[in-house]
Design a protein around this motif. Structure first.
Motif, mmCIF file in Angstrom:
data_model
loop_
_atom_site.group_PDB
_atom_site.id
_atom_site.type_symbol
_atom_site.label_atom_id
_atom_site.label_comp_id
_atom_site.label_asym_id
_atom_site.label_seq_id
_atom_site.Cartn_x
_atom_site.Cartn_y
_atom_site.Cartn_z
ATOM 1 N N LYS A 34 69.818 42.405 70.748
ATOM 2 C CA LYS A 34 69.651 41.415 69.679
ATOM 3 C C LYS A 34 68.187 41.122 69.413
ATOM 4 O O LYS A 34 67.320 41.410 70.235
ATOM 5 C CB LYS A 34 70.382 40.123 70.043
ATOM 6 N N MET A 36 65.006 39.637 69.640
ATOM 7 C CA MET A 36 64.405 38.801 70.675
ATOM 8 C C MET A 36 63.564 37.679 70.083
ATOM 9 O O MET A 36 63.345 36.659 70.719
ATOM 10 C CB MET A 36 63.555 39.659 71.613
ATOM 11 N N ASP A 39 65.299 34.272 69.922
ATOM 12 C CA ASP A 39 65.622 33.578 71.166
ATOM 13 C C ASP A 39 64.443 32.698 71.587
ATOM 14 O O ASP A 39 63.378 33.211 71.925
ATOM 15 C CB ASP A 39 65.927 34.605 72.256
ATOM 16 N N TYR A 41 63.821 31.033 74.260
ATOM 17 C CA TYR A 41 63.389 31.209 75.655
ATOM 18 C C TYR A 41 62.518 32.454 75.807
ATOM 19 O O TYR A 41 61.493 32.427 76.479
ATOM 20 C CB TYR A 41 64.599 31.276 76.588
ATOM 21 N N LYS A 43 60.910 33.862 73.402
ATOM 22 C CA LYS A 43 59.706 33.610 72.600
ATOM 23 C C LYS A 43 58.696 32.769 73.386
ATOM 24 O O LYS A 43 57.503 33.076 73.403
ATOM 25 C CB LYS A 43 60.108 32.900 71.306
ATOM 26 N N GLU A 72 63.683 43.297 77.336
ATOM 27 C CA GLU A 72 63.155 42.495 78.445
ATOM 28 C C GLU A 72 62.735 43.344 79.640
ATOM 29 O O GLU A 72 61.716 43.091 80.266
ATOM 30 C CB GLU A 72 64.212 41.494 78.915
#
Length: 86
Positions: A34, A36, A39, A41, A43, A72
């Motif tokens: 997805k 990123m 998001d 968190y 970021k 990640e």
């Protein structure tokens, strides 16, 4: 290879760049990760700071192996084949 990087520099187009529609299709099929940047968190941790540059995935022809790059983990290798014989 499905790439999210729009270009490789001034005047150099990315031959593997995918459209937003294809990206959404791959996310729904759990092939691509997805966005990123959406998001908070990720970021705040600085993980999504260069989104979407350097992000993408590769999927085998039989759709049983997927490699995510730039997510990640930086590199995530997944095998969707059932059993122990890879």
């Amino acid at each position: 290879v499905y790439s999210l990087s729009p270009d490789f520099g001034t005047g150099v187009a990315n031959p593997n760049f995918i459209s937003p529609e294809k990206y959404d299709e791959l996310v729904k099929a759990h092939v691509m990760f997805k966005d990123m940047d959406a998001d908070p968190y990720l970021k705040s941790a600085g993980i999504a700071s260069d989104w979407p540059y350097g992000r993408g995935c590769w999927q085998s022809d039989d759709k049983q192996c997927i490699v995510w790059f730039g997510e990640e983990d930086q590199l995530r290798i997944m095998c969707m084949k059932k059993g122990t014989r890879l």
